[in-house]
Write a protein that holds these residues in place. Structure first.
Motif, mmCIF file in Angstrom:
data_model
loop_
_atom_site.group_PDB
_atom_site.id
_atom_site.type_symbol
_atom_site.label_atom_id
_atom_site.label_comp_id
_atom_site.label_asym_id
_atom_site.label_seq_id
_atom_site.Cartn_x
_atom_site.Cartn_y
_atom_site.Cartn_z
ATOM 1 N N ARG A 1 0.848 -1.192 0.000
ATOM 2 C CA ARG A 1 0.000 0.000 0.000
ATOM 3 C C ARG A 1 0.881 1.238 0.000
ATOM 4 N N SER A 59 -3.357 4.926 -1.869
ATOM 5 C CA SER A 59 -4.250 5.850 -1.171
ATOM 6 C C SER A 59 -3.864 7.267 -1.576
ATOM 7 N N GLU A 65 -1.933 -1.189 -3.842
ATOM 8 C CA GLU A 65 -3.036 -0.315 -3.452
ATOM 9 C C GLU A 65 -2.485 1.079 -3.173
ATOM 10 N N SER A 119 -1.059 1.424 -12.253
ATOM 11 C CA SER A 119 -1.821 0.241 -11.840
ATOM 12 C C SER A 119 -1.890 -0.819 -12.931
#
Length: 315
Positions: A95, A125, A123, A116
């Motif tokens: 992440r 954020s 992941e 991506s």
């Protein structure tokens, strides 16, 4: 204080965050009496009060803030250890906490989408804030790294550029100055301007560019922290604005805004990826950083807006 423990430091951090013993005890899953005893023991060993009682709750004293610095330092070391362990496992997931200033929202999603496709297991954020908030998030280890136009200078960082960030002066298409060539700054003296909020990088550049020229502010009182609100006001013919070419690309292409040809414009700035100097990026965050360096520039919109003005001055 040789007997100082991580649990005691965590207790201080919980009380500082929540402001009451009761709420902190609930978060730590201990009784209020046990938490009070833990804090009291620390105060006795230190010989200093850790909290002041105020109408708005418990607030850390200078001694309490020293304890908070200690727990932040320990957490940083633990996070660094975790990141180093992850780096041994390669990029198969993880992440990334990425912070960007508000103007970067016009390309950050495209950058993330491009990344991506190469690393679907990572992941990300995304946090979009103004420059001051983004700098504070970076300072407080809330994000892995940030994207901004002006890196901070008051704490150690590492920064690298990945693409141009031109600033252009825009007006409504039917504005008297639209379509004129080789305008001087003095031609702008009697114009109404919308300016970004204090502390904004764009505001700083505007003030430097217009130094020595009396600037008239637009009469409409709007939220100058929003590019979108400023753009709509300019489209309505209420004034001019110096804005990022990225933020006005769609409106210029559709004919709702016009880029003015002014000597000294567009102003060329750069986009930076910025991280704390003591922040060790894990494999996922390192991969996003590397992708920005290699491919970030191709996702920047509006770079073609600077060509007509440049061509006009050269013709």
């Amino acid at each position: 204080m040789r007997n100082l423990s991580l649990k005691q430091l965590q207790a201080v951090a919980a009380v500082a965050k929540l402001g009451t013993m009761t709420r902190a005890a609930q978060e730590l899953n201990v009784t209020s009496a046990a938490l009070y005893a833990r804090i009291r023991q620390l105060e006795e060993e230190a010989g200093l009060l850790l909290f002041d009682r105020t109408p708005s709750g418990l607030k850390p004293t200078d001694a309490g803030r020293e304890m908070l610095w200690a727990i932040d330092s320990i957490n940083t070391i633990l996070e660094t250890c975790t990141d180093r362990l992850r780096s041994l496992r390669g990029i198969s997931g993880g992440r990334v906490a990425l912070g960007v200033v508000t103007t970067a929202k016009y390309f950050a999603p495209q950058v993330i989408a491009g990344f991506s496709k190469l690393h679907p297991g990572v992941e990300i954020s995304l946090s979009v804030r103004n420059r001051g908030q983004t700098v504070e998030a970076l300072r407080g280890y809330e994000i892995d790294f940030a994207v901004m136009g002006r890196p901070p200078r008051d704490f150690p960082i590492e920064a690298a550029t990945f693409g141009p960030h031109p600033l252009v002066l825009v007006a409504a298409p039917d504005h008297p100055l639209a379509g004129r060539r080789n305008l001087a700054r003095t031609d702008l003296a009697d114009q109404a301007f919308f300016m970004r909020e204090e502390g904004s990088g764009t505001r700083t550049v505007f003030e430097e560019f217009m130094s020595g020229v009396l600037v008239k502010r637009a009469l409409l009182d709007i939220d100058t922290g929003s590019n979108e609100t400023i753009k709509q006001a300019v489209i309505a013919g209420l004034g001019l604005a110096l804005l990022s070419a990225h933020s006005v690309a769609a409106e210029v292409e559709s004919g709702r805004l016009a880029v003015l040809d002014v000597a000294g414009l567009p102003i060329r700035r750069d986009w930076y990826a910025v991280r704390r100097a003591d922040k060790v990026l894990g494999p996922a965050a390192s991969a996003v950083w590397s992708y920005l360096m290699s491919d970030g520039a191709r996702w920047l919109p509006g770079l073609d807006l600077i060509k007509p003005a440049v061509a006009a001055r050269e013709s």
